[in-house]
Design an enzyme around this catalytic site. Structure first.
Site, mmCIF file in Angstrom:
data_model
loop_
_atom_site.group_PDB
_atom_site.id
_atom_site.type_symbol
_atom_site.label_atom_id
_atom_site.label_comp_id
_atom_site.label_asym_id
_atom_site.label_seq_id
_atom_site.Cartn_x
_atom_site.Cartn_y
_atom_site.Cartn_z
ATOM 1 N N ALA A 146 1.004 -1.342 0.042
ATOM 2 C CA ALA A 146 0.017 -0.133 0.017
ATOM 3 C C ALA A 146 0.823 1.257 -0.156
ATOM 4 O O ALA A 146 1.723 1.222 0.938
ATOM 5 C CB ALA A 146 -0.989 -0.043 1.178
ATOM 6 N N ARG B 200 13.848 3.809 -19.031
ATOM 7 C CA ARG B 200 13.718 3.111 -17.865
ATOM 8 C C ARG B 200 13.917 1.779 -17.958
ATOM 9 O O ARG B 200 13.984 1.032 -19.130
ATOM 10 C CB ARG B 200 11.974 3.333 -17.594
ATOM 11 C CG ARG B 200 11.154 4.824 -17.627
ATOM 12 C CD ARG B 200 11.957 5.190 -16.131
ATOM 13 N NE ARG B 200 11.294 6.521 -15.965
ATOM 14 C CZ ARG B 200 12.119 7.736 -16.178
ATOM 15 N NH1 ARG B 200 13.320 7.743 -16.666
ATOM 16 N NH2 ARG B 200 11.559 8.846 -16.015
ATOM 17 N N TYR C 268 8.077 11.585 -3.264
ATOM 18 C CA TYR C 268 7.867 10.157 -3.137
ATOM 19 C C TYR C 268 8.947 9.215 -3.260
ATOM 20 O O TYR C 268 8.754 8.093 -2.169
ATOM 21 C CB TYR C 268 7.018 9.733 -4.712
ATOM 22 C CG TYR C 268 6.797 8.111 -4.850
ATOM 23 C CD1 TYR C 268 5.738 7.606 -4.355
ATOM 24 C CD2 TYR C 268 7.589 7.656 -5.717
ATOM 25 C CE1 TYR C 268 5.838 6.077 -4.583
ATOM 26 C CE2 TYR C 268 7.662 6.286 -5.934
ATOM 27 C CZ TYR C 268 6.534 5.551 -5.552
ATOM 28 O OH TYR C 268 6.527 4.255 -5.940
ATOM 29 N N ILE D 87 5.022 11.322 -25.913
ATOM 30 C CA ILE D 87 6.175 11.153 -25.309
ATOM 31 C C ILE D 87 6.887 12.525 -25.005
ATOM 32 O O ILE D 87 6.917 13.646 -25.632
ATOM 33 C CB ILE D 87 7.029 10.652 -26.455
ATOM 34 C CG1 ILE D 87 6.642 9.229 -26.991
ATOM 35 C CG2 ILE D 87 8.668 10.497 -26.102
ATOM 36 C CD1 ILE D 87 7.449 8.520 -28.018
HETATM 37 N N1 LIG Z 1 4.218 0.183 -10.248
HETATM 38 C C1 LIG Z 1 5.548 0.527 -10.267
HETATM 39 O O1 LIG Z 1 6.143 0.608 -11.607
HETATM 40 C C2 LIG Z 1 6.120 0.494 -9.029
HETATM 41 C C3 LIG Z 1 7.676 0.588 -9.070
HETATM 42 C C4 LIG Z 1 8.193 0.722 -7.870
HETATM 43 C C5 LIG Z 1 7.594 0.437 -6.491
HETATM 44 N N2 LIG Z 1 6.340 0.428 -6.717
HETATM 45 C C6 LIG Z 1 5.551 0.176 -5.400
HETATM 46 O O2 LIG Z 1 4.845 -0.961 -5.601
HETATM 47 C C7 LIG Z 1 3.489 -0.848 -4.574
HETATM 48 C C8 LIG Z 1 2.152 -1.128 -5.523
HETATM 49 O O3 LIG Z 1 2.141 -0.254 -6.534
HETATM 50 P P1 LIG Z 1 1.136 -0.221 -7.652
HETATM 51 O O4 LIG Z 1 1.538 0.064 -8.900
HETATM 52 O O5 LIG Z 1 0.640 -1.593 -7.718
HETATM 53 O O6 LIG Z 1 0.151 1.060 -7.041
HETATM 54 P P2 LIG Z 1 -1.562 0.917 -6.980
HETATM 55 O O7 LIG Z 1 -1.890 2.275 -6.701
HETATM 56 O O8 LIG Z 1 -2.220 -0.015 -8.204
HETATM 57 O O9 LIG Z 1 -1.486 0.145 -5.534
HETATM 58 C C9 LIG Z 1 -1.379 0.700 -4.402
HETATM 59 C C10 LIG Z 1 -2.419 0.071 -3.401
HETATM 60 O O10 LIG Z 1 -2.582 0.647 -2.087
HETATM 61 C C11 LIG Z 1 -3.772 1.259 -1.871
HETATM 62 N N3 LIG Z 1 -3.440 2.328 -0.780
HETATM 63 C C12 LIG Z 1 -2.906 3.320 -0.972
HETATM 64 N N4 LIG Z 1 -2.670 4.164 -0.058
HETATM 65 C C13 LIG Z 1 -3.209 3.145 1.279
HETATM 66 C C14 LIG Z 1 -3.322 3.375 2.620
HETATM 67 N N5 LIG Z 1 -3.006 4.599 2.997
HETATM 68 N N6 LIG Z 1 -4.051 2.401 3.226
HETATM 69 C C15 LIG Z 1 -4.335 1.395 2.597
HETATM 70 N N7 LIG Z 1 -4.183 1.101 1.294
HETATM 71 C C16 LIG Z 1 -3.588 2.138 0.391
HETATM 72 C C17 LIG Z 1 -4.371 1.711 -3.217
HETATM 73 O O11 LIG Z 1 -5.865 1.850 -2.797
HETATM 74 C C18 LIG Z 1 -3.973 0.634 -4.147
HETATM 75 O O12 LIG Z 1 -4.614 -0.567 -3.996
HETATM 76 C C19 LIG Z 1 3.626 0.568 -3.924
HETATM 77 O O13 LIG Z 1 3.959 0.603 -2.825
HETATM 78 C C20 LIG Z 1 4.459 1.186 -4.816
HETATM 79 O O14 LIG Z 1 5.334 2.474 -4.315
HETATM 80 C C21 LIG Z 1 5.329 0.347 -7.734
#
Ligand SMILES: NC(=O)c1ccc[n+]([C@@H]2O[C@H](COP(=O)([O-])OP(=O)(O)OC[C@H]3O[C@@H](n4cnc5c(N)ncnc54)[C@H](O)[C@@H]3O)[C@@H](O)[C@H]2O)c1
Length: 312
Positions: free
Chosen positions: A73, A208, A141, A200
């Site tokens: 999350a 990336r 972030y 773009i």
């Molecule tokens: N997508 C990427 O490329 C990427 C890259 C690096 C790190 N991440 C990390 O992976 C994780 C998932 O990312 P994602 O791309 O699936 O994003 P996403 O937004 O689809 O998933 C995040 C989830 O967390 C929930 N959430 C947010 N704040 C919350 C809170 N305070 N309490 C409870 N739930 C909460 C949201 O509702 C969502 O379901 C994150 O921690 C993100 O930082 C993602």
């Protein structure tokens, strides 16, 4: 194993939850649905609609007594983190601290934390960046995500809480939200399928490291048993430019038009890729899907989605 999974309604989280349930784990999801979707929730997971910042979280730990916590999350929008760094820190730092406090209090054995490699190294001094590369986030972030790594290190030293930090590269694949500010594969695919012209930012040479969510899921499963108090990059080590993503998707989807080239946006890393030798050594993990195959699979998902809900 009984696993409490934060963010299990999101893009990456829901893919990992499906796989964990598929191999027989018992999953309790905590998600406030701020960017996740109820439709992503696995029907066999127990769901608590709650923020990780909520004091109620401890009562869930008391009731469920998870052995492991997967922490996905987060507030993930870089631009939102710049517009409202306090809200970003509340979710990503204070929410995580609230979670870790319950982990210590209720005897959780291991925490797997979804961190970011893409947003904490800044503009890399040498690609691919390994885990010893200086950490210089150029977004709020990136700072909030990195801060939690310090708490994990501390809580392991103070309280014996084991952890594995997975620093993801740019993850792509099914269920990525195409209306987010990041996620160029989902955004371009949806635009190409609905007759919009993708944009773009810059001349197309910004790079990336793209890793498919199926490979990220595999790393999460391995981290249940392997790796002790460690930080691991999860990427491919390969730099791919915006132009290459556009061209590959255009080929797969049969899109004919050119992209729009717009000025670069501020605060974006120009080049990045992540070295992943440590994950290979400690988890026995390496990415399996080539970009071409990963993009082809992802394009199929968005094609099916567009057919189910055609643009009005
Ligand atoms: N997508 C990427 O490329 C990427 C890259 C690096 C790190 N991440 C990390 O992976 C994780 C998932 O990312 P994602 O791309 O699936 O994003 P996403 O937004 O689809 O998933 C995040 C989830 O967390 C929930 N959430 C947010 N704040 C919350 C809170 N305070 N309490 C409870 N739930 C909460 C949201 O509702 C969502 O379901 C994150 O921690 C993100 O930082 C993602």
């Amino acid at each position: 194993m009984k696993i409490l999974f934060t963010g299990g309604a999101g893009f990456i989280g829901s893919n990992v939850v499906d796989a964990l349930i598929g191999i027989g784990h018992e999953i309790v999801v905590v998600d406030n649905l701020s960017s996740g979707f109820r439709g992503n929730l696995n029907p066999n997971a127990k769901f608590y609609h709650l923020s990780i910042c909520d004091k109620e979280l401890s009562t869930i730990f008391e009731r469920e007594r998870p052995e492991v916590v997967h922490h996905h999350a987060a507030q993930i929008d870089v631009r939102k983190s710049a517009d409202d760094p306090i809200a970003d820190a509340e979710d990503n730092i204070l929410g995580s601290l609230n979670l870790l406090t319950s982990c210590v209090r209720f005897g959780v054995k291991r925490v797997i934390y979804a961190s970011t490699g893409g947003a904490i190294y800044g503009d890399v001094q040498y690609p691919p960046a390994d885990e010893n590369h200086p950490v210089n986030p150029i977004s709020q972030y990136g700072i909030s995500k990195h801060t939690v790594e310090h708490y994990l290190y501390l809580y392991s030293a103070l309280y014996g809480l084991d952890y594995v930090v997975l620093r993801y590269a740019n993850v792509y694949g099914p269920r990525q939200n195409p209306s987010g500010e990041a996620g160029v594969v989902a955004i371009f695919a949806t635009q190409m399928l609905t007759g919009q012209q993708p944009t773009i930012f810059g001349p197309g040479d910004k790079t990336r490291d793209y890793v498919h969510v199926a490979d990220v899921t595999e790393a999460n499963i391995l981290a249940l048993e392997r790796g002790t108090n460690t930080i691991l990059n999860i990427g491919t080590g390969v730099e791919t430019s915006d132009q290459e993503i556009f061209d590959t998707l255009a080929e797969v989807l049969g899109y004919q038009g050119p992209p729009v080239y717009a000025p670069l946006r501020k605060g974006e890393v120009y080049r990045i890729s992540l070295g992943c030798d440590k994950a290979r050594e400690e988890l026995g993990w390496s990415p399996k899907l080539s970009l071409k195959e990963g993009i082809a699979r992802t394009a199929e998902y968005y094609r099916a989605l567009a057919q189910r809900s055609p643009a009005k």
